[in-house]
Motif scaffolding. Structure first.
Motif, PDB file in Angstrom:
ATOM      1  N   TYR A  69       0.931  -1.311   0.071  1.00  0.00           N
ATOM      2  CA  TYR A  69       0.079   0.127   0.091  1.00  0.00           C
ATOM      3  C   TYR A  69       0.718   1.394  -0.050  1.00  0.00           C
ATOM      4  CZ  TYR A  69      -4.212  -2.857   0.609  1.00  0.00           C
ATOM      5  OH  TYR A  69      -5.040  -3.857   0.874  1.00  0.00           O
ATOM      6  N   THR A  70       2.284   1.099   0.299  1.00  0.00           N
ATOM      7  CA  THR A  70       2.771   2.420   0.073  1.00  0.00           C
ATOM      8  C   THR A  70       3.327   2.556  -1.139  1.00  0.00           C
ATOM      9  OG1 THR A  70       3.927   1.902   2.324  1.00  0.00           O
ATOM     10  CG2 THR A  70       5.043   3.214   1.137  1.00  0.00           C
ATOM     11  N   LEU A  71       3.852   1.855  -2.070  1.00  0.00           N
ATOM     12  CA  LEU A  71       4.245   2.033  -3.309  1.00  0.00           C
ATOM     13  C   LEU A  71       3.391   1.204  -4.514  1.00  0.00           C
ATOM     14  CD1 LEU A  71       6.464   3.163  -5.134  1.00  0.00           C
ATOM     15  CD2 LEU A  71       7.859   1.043  -4.701  1.00  0.00           C
ATOM     16  N   PHE A  72       3.158  -0.112  -4.284  1.00  0.00           N
ATOM     17  CA  PHE A  72       2.888  -0.837  -5.503  1.00  0.00           C
ATOM     18  C   PHE A  72       1.467  -0.574  -6.138  1.00  0.00           C
ATOM     19  CE2 PHE A  72       6.868  -2.860  -4.375  1.00  0.00           C
ATOM     20  CZ  PHE A  72       7.666  -2.606  -5.605  1.00  0.00           C
ATOM     21  N   VAL A  73       0.552  -0.815  -4.969  1.00  0.00           N
ATOM     22  CA  VAL A  73      -0.883  -0.436  -5.246  1.00  0.00           C
ATOM     23  C   VAL A  73      -1.341   1.033  -5.581  1.00  0.00           C
ATOM     24  CG1 VAL A  73      -3.060  -0.688  -4.064  1.00  0.00           C
ATOM     25  CG2 VAL A  73      -1.410  -2.566  -3.474  1.00  0.00           C
ATOM     26  N   PRO A  74      -0.849   2.036  -4.861  1.00  0.00           N
ATOM     27  CA  PRO A  74      -0.860   3.416  -5.326  1.00  0.00           C
ATOM     28  C   PRO A  74      -0.680   3.403  -7.028  1.00  0.00           C
ATOM     29  CG  PRO A  74       0.251   3.520  -3.505  1.00  0.00           C
ATOM     30  CD  PRO A  74       0.291   2.162  -3.768  1.00  0.00           C
ATOM     31  N   VAL A  75       0.405   2.910  -7.597  1.00  0.00           N
ATOM     32  CA  VAL A  75       0.663   2.940  -8.878  1.00  0.00           C
ATOM     33  C   VAL A  75      -0.290   2.238  -9.862  1.00  0.00           C
ATOM     34  CG1 VAL A  75       2.459   2.346 -10.683  1.00  0.00           C
ATOM     35  CG2 VAL A  75       3.353   2.896  -8.347  1.00  0.00           C
ATOM     36  N   PHE A  76      -0.672   0.907  -9.134  1.00  0.00           N
ATOM     37  CA  PHE A  76      -1.817   0.375  -9.822  1.00  0.00           C
ATOM     38  C   PHE A  76      -2.779   0.906 -10.193  1.00  0.00           C
ATOM     39  CE2 PHE A  76      -5.661  -2.105  -8.923  1.00  0.00           C
ATOM     40  CZ  PHE A  76      -5.703  -2.915 -10.141  1.00  0.00           C
TER      41      PHE A  76
END
Length: 395
Positions: A274-281
């Motif tokens: 939730y810090t990096l990869f999901v926001p980019v998604f």
């Protein structure tokens, strides 16, 4: 050369700054106005992307990070899934999946025929509307603490069934209409069968044994590292067998949830995701929107969007109703199946390459996918809130 690499690094850093900051701020604003935070994050992608500000464009980095994000999102969903509840609701999940395939297929085919498309193209668009991607629904249900509910587990189970059936139907269609005579239907079905047998056996025997044996090795975050290895290994194997990677990741999460390491893995994987990869998604979905050349497609876009939303909502809801859910709970389940997400985008790209999806309709289909994704979070919140209020009145 060094200067060019330096500029690329700066662009990467700035992109990540904008993605993380914008999704968190937009998510907070969305919650403040009574909507799920995921809606704000999706809209942030549209604002940052080519459709509005054009500060971020689709790139290999965004694509790769978003792929990791959706895999981790479904891995977490698997970790948090109540397997007993999933077993209990398997009939409902199957019925919801079937209802969410039959009605969208009929609706999509009918709209395409009415717009004058060829029969093969109409069949393809009908099949495309059958797809379901519950990545967004998972996040919304998680925010509302409904992922463990009977409705939540039914949605997750139905998504798995839906994905398998749609992939098989796509393989059949490509073989019969796509001009791919080398597609062996028996091999397609065999690969799917092998996938599920291997996944069940590995999840039942290999994962608990390996995690227990390797959890004591003298390295930092041994348990978390092994869990991520299984997550991405299952996702890789799923792709190799012609099943979506998210199904493999979901299966890995369920398998680990049955071990004593469940809470440790869940607690540590969420900050990574939730810090990096999901926001980019979330942002990557909005980056696909473009309003160029849509003037002549407005009628098709309107009809196919309304059909995509209504047919999945009603079809999934009808399947739930026939298996014992109440009216409001059935509508909640149907709403959770509306989002088409990355699964439909993959199918659309496949159809474009096989000339089953006319090129002039590709942008409209991408917009339909995004609109169904945008409408899902507020609709889910509305349905579950109505369900809760009805329960409170009955009590």
């Amino acid at each position: 050369m060094n200067n060019k690499k330096g500029v690329m690094r700066l662009a990467i850093f700035l992109t990540l700054v904008m993605v993380i900051a914008a999704t968190k701020l937009a998510g907070d604003l969305s919650v403040r106005i009574g909507q799920p935070s995921v809606l704000g994050k999706l809209l942030a992608g549209i604002v940052l992307g080519p459709a509005v500000l054009n500060w971020i464009e689709p790139s290999a980095l965004i694509h790769d990070f978003s792929e990791i994000g959706v895999v981790l999102l479904m891995f977490i969903a698997g970790l948090e899934t109540d397997l007993d509840q999933l077993r209990k609701n398997w009939k409902a999940s199957f019925a919801v999946a079937i209802g969410g395939i039959v009605l969208p297929f009929i609706g999509g085919y009918g709209v395409a025929q009415a717009m004058g498309l060829a029969n093969a193209q109409s069949i393809f668009i009908g099949l495309l509307l059958c797809a379901t991607s519950v990545s967004i629904s998972v996040q919304t249900l998680k925010e509302m603490n409904q992922l463990h509910s009977s409705e939540g587990t039914t949605i997750l189970g139905a998504a798995v069934v839906d994905d398998v059936i749609v992939v098989l139907l796509l393989a059949v269609m490509m073989s019969l209409l796509g001009g791919e005579s080398d597609v062996s239907l028996s091999m397609v079905f065999l690969k799917k069968a092998i996938f599920f047998v291997v996944i069940v056996l590995a999840g039942w025997f290999a994962i608990p044994y390996v995690m227990k044996r390797l959890s004591t090795i003298h390295v930092t975050e041994a348990v978390m590292s092994i869990a991520l290895v299984f997550c991405f290994l299952f996702a890789y194997f799923a792709e190799r067998m012609g099943v979506a990677a998210i199904i493999g990741a979901f299966a890995a999460g369920i398998s680990i949830s049955q071990t004593s390491f469940k809470h440790e893995v869940e607690h540590k994987v969420e900050p990574i995701a939730y810090t990096l990869f999901v926001p980019v998604f979330f942002v990557s979905i909005g980056l696909n929107i473009s309003f160029a050349g849509l003037g002549s497609q407005l009628l098709f876009l309107l009809l196919i969007t309304l059909t995509a939303i209504a047919s999945k909502w009603i079809g999934g809801g009808l399947g739930a109703r026939l298996t014992g859910f109440g009216n409001r709970a059935s509508l909640s389940i149907g709403a959770g199946m509306i989002s088409r997400g990355e699964v439909a985008l993959i199918i659309a790209t496949t159809g474009l390459e096989a000339s089953l999806l006319p090129e002039q309709y590709f942008t409209s289909i991408v917009l339909v996918v995004i609109l169904t994704t945008l409408v899902t979070p507020p609709l889910l919140k509305l349905m579950f809130r109505s369900d809760s209020e009805a329960t409170a009145k009955d009590a």
